[in-house]
Design a protein around this motif. Structure first.
Motif, PDB file in Angstrom:
ATOM      1  N   PRO A 142      81.698 -23.536  57.466  1.00 39.99           N
ATOM      2  CA  PRO A 142      81.477 -21.445  57.098  1.00 39.99           C
ATOM      3  C   PRO A 142      81.099 -20.985  57.691  1.00 39.99           C
ATOM      4  N   HIS A 143      79.873 -21.360  58.337  1.00 40.78           N
ATOM      5  CA  HIS A 143      79.230 -20.213  59.264  1.00 40.78           C
ATOM      6  C   HIS A 143      80.017 -19.622  60.372  1.00 40.78           C
ATOM      7  N   MET A 144      81.659 -20.199  60.669  1.00 38.11           N
ATOM      8  CA  MET A 144      82.520 -19.453  62.509  1.00 38.11           C
ATOM      9  C   MET A 144      83.346 -18.518  60.899  1.00 38.11           C
ATOM     10  N   GLY A 145      83.591 -18.847  59.689  1.00 41.17           N
ATOM     11  CA  GLY A 145      84.139 -18.439  58.038  1.00 41.17           C
ATOM     12  C   GLY A 145      83.326 -16.386  58.348  1.00 41.17           C
ATOM     13  N   ALA A 146      82.392 -17.544  57.896  1.00 43.93           N
ATOM     14  CA  ALA A 146      80.669 -15.532  57.762  1.00 43.93           C
ATOM     15  C   ALA A 146      81.544 -14.284  59.010  1.00 43.93           C
ATOM     16  N   ALA A 147      81.526 -15.399  60.560  1.00 45.02           N
ATOM     17  CA  ALA A 147      81.622 -14.865  61.325  1.00 45.02           C
ATOM     18  C   ALA A 147      83.217 -13.651  61.678  1.00 45.02           C
ATOM     19  N   ASP A 165      75.355 -16.705  68.460  1.00 42.87           N
ATOM     20  CA  ASP A 165      76.532 -18.083  69.105  1.00 42.87           C
ATOM     21  C   ASP A 165      77.934 -18.005  68.825  1.00 42.87           C
ATOM     22  N   ASN A 166      77.807 -17.512  67.117  1.00 39.85           N
ATOM     23  CA  ASN A 166      79.521 -18.041  66.213  1.00 39.85           C
ATOM     24  C   ASN A 166      80.271 -16.608  66.838  1.00 39.85           C
ATOM     25  N   ALA A 203      76.658 -16.013  59.786  1.00 36.04           N
ATOM     26  CA  ALA A 203      77.030 -15.442  60.071  1.00 36.04           C
ATOM     27  C   ALA A 203      76.017 -15.821  61.628  1.00 36.04           C
ATOM     28  N   PHE A 204      74.933 -15.861  61.564  1.00 34.20           N
ATOM     29  CA  PHE A 204      74.149 -16.026  62.561  1.00 34.20           C
ATOM     30  C   PHE A 204      73.481 -17.202  62.401  1.00 34.20           C
ATOM     31  N   TYR A 205      73.998 -18.037  61.324  1.00 30.05           N
ATOM     32  CA  TYR A 205      72.986 -19.852  61.973  1.00 30.05           C
ATOM     33  C   TYR A 205      74.555 -20.491  62.179  1.00 30.05           C
ATOM     34  N   THR A 206      74.530 -22.048  61.569  1.00 29.06           N
ATOM     35  CA  THR A 206      74.839 -22.547  62.392  1.00 29.06           C
ATOM     36  C   THR A 206      74.060 -23.789  61.918  1.00 29.06           C
TER      37      THR A 206
END
Lengths: 279, 309
Positions: free
Chosen positions: B275-280, B56-57, B41-44
Motif C-alpha cells: 500500500p505504501h508504494m501504491g500511495a507513492a 524513501d518510497n 506515501a511517506f510511510y513504510t
C-alpha cells in the motif's frame, strides 16, 4: 446551377462520411450480437453472417445463465446506480441551494472547496479509501460503492445545480416566505420542481460512468454477493475465455441493459452534453 | 448587507442542514482519503508497525532500478496513450461535428446517436469485443482485409509489443470520440448565423469559413476536451485491464500508471501488495494531473479568448 450541383455533391459526401463512421461505430456491437446467437461452428465459419435456421443456437446463453449469477450482478449494479444517483441529486441539490440562496460567512470558500473534486479523480485516493472501508467494515458491501460514487458525483452536481438555481426568481421564493412556508418547504416544493432539467443533466452525466466502473468494484467489493454487472462479466469472461459461445453471450447480456438505458435516455444524454453544462 | 429582513432574525440552522450531508460525505470519502493517501506515501511497514520513512518510497520509485524501470515505462506509455488521443480523437471529433452541423443535413440526430453508442459501453465490453475482432483465431479482421485484397497487412496487433499500446489507444479513441464530437457540435451551434453571413458577403465560405471563423471560435471547447482527455488518460485503467490483464502484456508494453498502481497496491501473482508504494505512485499521478490542470487553468485558458455573443 453549378452552385446547386456542388452543394448536392457536398451533401452526398457528408452523408457518405457519416454513414461510414456510423458503420465503424456500430460494427463491433453488431458482430457480438449476431454471433451470440450462433453455434460454435458457425461463429468461426461465417462470422459476419446473420444467424439462420441451421446456425442458430442459444447454447452460450444457457451456459451464462447456468454458470454466472447475472441476475444478481444486474441487481447489484441497479441498486448501486439508483441509490448513488438519488443521493447525488438530493444532497447535491440541497448543498447547491444553500450556496446559491443564502449569504453566509464562508460561502465562496465552501463553493471552492466543493469544486476541487471536479478535476481531481477520486481514484487517486484509492489506497486510503480501501483502508477507510476496511476499518468501518463496509468493504464487500454495496454501501462502499454507493458512498464512493456519491462523493465522486457531488462536486459537479453542486456546480451545475447552483448555477442553475441562481437563475430562479426571488419573487417566487419570497412570496412563499410571506405565506409562512419554511425554508425546507420552499426548497422541496418550489425550487426542486423548477430545476428538474438540470437534475436530469446531472443524472445522465453520472449514470453511465457509475454503471460501467470496473476499478472500485474490483477493489472495494469483489465478493461474489456484491459483484456488479461490469465486474461480474469481466470475471466470467476471464474464466470462460475459450468458450466462445459463452463469452459472446455474456458480452451481449452486458450490452443489453446499457443499450436499453441509452434508448430510453438518449435525448436527455445528448441534450445534457450539448446544453453547455461543461462550460 | 441588504438581505431582506424575514429570514435574518432567526438563527439559520437550515443552511447547515442543507449543506452538512453533502459536505460530510465529500470530505470523508473523497478529500480525507486523498490527503491520507498522500500522507501514506511517506510511510513504510516494518513488521507490524507503520513507520515514517520520509522520501524513501519516492527514492525507490524513481531511482531503484527494479521500480524505476517500471515507473518510467508506465509514464512514457501513458504519454504516448495521451498523444494518440490528442492526435486522432480531436481531429475526428471536430470533423464529425463540422459535418453534423452543416445546415439542413438530414438524419443528423440518427448519426449523432449512433456514433455516440461506443461511449456508453463499458471498457469490459469494448476491450473484449475488440480483442475478439482483432484475434487471429477468429479471423474477422484478417477476413475483412482479405476481402479488400490487403490480407498481407494483418498482424496480431494486440499481441505484439510494438503495436499493442497504439492499438489500445486507438480502441479508446474509437470509444470516446463521441464526447469531443458532441461538445464541439454544441459549440458550433452557438455561433450566430449573422457572423457566417457577414463572412459570406466577404466571400469567405466553405473550408475558409471553417478555418478562419469557426475553428477560432471553438478553441475554448477544444481546450476543455484536451484537459478532460488528459485527466481521463492519466487515471485510465479499465480498458488495459480488461483487454490485457493486470500484467499489461505483452511484456508490460501496455502498462500505464493505472495498471502499475493496481499491481503495486494489490500485488499480482508473485508480487506482494504494497500500500505504501501504491500511495507513492498515486501521489505521482496526483502531481501529474495537478500540473496538467494548473497549466490549463493558468496558461491555456487565459490565452484563449472567450467570445460573448
Amino acid at each position: 446551377m453549378s452552385r446547386a450541383r456542388t452543394r448536392t455533391a457536398t451533401t452526398l459526401a457528408a452523408h457518405a462520411v457519416l454513414i461510414a463512421y456510423t458503420l465503424v461505430a456500430l460494427f463491433p456491437v453488431f458482430v457480438i450480437l449476431i454471433n451470440s446467437f450462433k453455434t460454435r461452428r458457425a461463429i468461426f465459419r461465417e462470422p459476419l453472417a446473420l444467424p439462420h435456421a441451421e446456425s442458430f443456437s442459444l447454447i452460450g446463453y444457457e451456459t451464462v445463465l447456468k454458470q454466472g449469477d447475472f441476475l444478481l450482478y444486474f441487481q447489484n449494479s441497479m441498486i448501486v446506480t439508483v441509490v448513488s444517483l438519488f443521493l447525488i441529486l438530493l444532497l447535491g441539490a440541497m448543498a447547491a441551494f444553500a450556496l446559491s440562496e443564502y449569504r453566509f460567512p464562508g460561502n465562496a470558500l465552501m463553493g471552492l472547496y466543493l469544486a476541487l473534486g471536479i478535476m481531481i479523480p477520486i481514484r487517486i485516493g484509492t489506497v486510503a479509501i480501501l483502508e477507510l472501508m476496511v476499518s468501518t467494515g463496509l468493504v464487500n458491501t454495496l454501501w462502499a460503492l454507493i458512498l464512493v460514487y456519491t462523493a465522486q458525483g457531488l462536486p459537479l452536481a453542486v456546480f451545475i445545480l447552483s448555477s442553475f438555481m441562481k437563475g430562479i426568481s426571488d419573487d417566487l421564493k419570497n412570496a412563499g416566505r410571506i405565506d409562512g412556508l419554511s425554508e425546507y418547504v420552499i426548497f422541496f416544493r418550489l425550487v426542486l420542481p423548477l430545476v428538474r432539467p438540470a437534475l436530469a443533466t446531472v443524472a445522465v452525466f453520472n449514470m453511465i460512468p457509475i454503471w460501467n466502473d470496473l476499478w472500485f468494484p474490483l477493489i472495494l467489493a469483489p465478493a461474489e454477493a456484491t459483484k456488479t454487472l461490469t465486474l461480474g462479466s469481466q470475471v466470467f469472461i476471464g474464466q470462460f475465455v475459450t468458450d466462445w459461445n459463452a463469452v459472446l453471450s455474456a458480452l451481449a447480456l452486458a450490452i443489453l441493459p446499457v443499450m436499453v438505458l441509452y434508448v430510453l435516455f438518449s435525448r436527455q444524454i445528448i441534450r445534457g452534453l450539448t446544453s453547455g453544462a461543461v462550460k | 448587507m441588504t438581505v431582506p429582513a424575514p429570514h435574518r432574525r432567526r438563527p439559520r440552522w437550515h443552511i447547515a442542514v442543507f449543506l452538512a450531508p453533502a459536505v460530510a460525505i465529500y470530505t470523508a470519502v473523497m478529500i480525507f482519503p486523498l490527503f491520507n493517501t498522500l500522507r501514506l506515501a511517506f510511510y513504510t511497514r516494518e513488521g507490524q508497525e507503520r513507520v515514517f520513512a520520509g522520501l524513501d518510497n519516492f527514492r525507490t520509485l524513481f531511482l531503484d532500478p527494479l521500480w524505476a524501470e517500471q515507473f518510467w515505462n508506465a509514464l512514457g506509455n501513458n504519454f504516448w496513450f495521451f498523444l494518440i488521443h490528442m492526435a486522432v480523437q480531436n481531429p475526428i471529433g471536430i470533423a464529425l461535428a463540422a459535418l453534423l452541423s452543416s445546415p439542413r443535413l438530414r438524419f443528423a440526430a440518427f448519426y449523432r446517436s449512433a456514433i455516440f453508442v461506443p461511449t456508453i459501453l463499458s471498457f469490459v465490453i469494448v476491450g473484449f469485443a475488440w480483442k475478439l475482432i482483432l484475434s487471429p483465431i477468429w479471423g474477422i479482421a484478417p477476413g475483412m482485409l482479405d476481402a479488400v485484397g490487403l490480407k498481407g497487412l494483418f498482424q496480431p496487433w494486440l499481441g505484439q509489443e510494438e503495436t499493442a499500446l497504439t492499438t489500445l489507444a486507438l480502441i479508446s479513441v474509437w470509444q470516446f470520440v463521441g464526447i469531443p464530437m458532441m461538445l464541439i457540435y454544441a459549440a458550433l451551434l452557438t455561433i450566430p448565423e449573422e457572423i457566417l453571413e457577414a463572412a459570406e458577403c466577404d466571400g469567405i465560405t466553405g473550408w475558409a469559413a471553417f478555418w478562419k471563423i469557426k475553428l477560432p471560435l471553438i478553441l475554448p471547447s477544444i481546450g476543455i476536451i484536451s484537459i478532460l482527455t488528459f485527466v481521463g488518460n492519466f487515471n485510465a485503467f479499465d480498458l488495459i485491464y480488461a483487454a490485457q490483464g493486470a500484467l499489461a502484456g505483452p511484456d508490460f508494453s501496455t502498462d500505464i500508471l493505472g495498471t502499475f498502481l493496481y499491481r503495486t497496491f494489490f500485488g499480482f501473482q508473485l508480487q506482494l501488495g504494497n500500500p505504501h508504494m501504491g500511495a507513492a505512485i498515486a501521489s505521482a499521478m496526483f502531481l501529474i494531473i495537478l500540473a496538467g490542470v494548473s497549466l490549463y487553468l493558468f496558461v491555456v485558458q487565459r490565452r484563449l479568448r472567450h467570445y460573448q455573443f
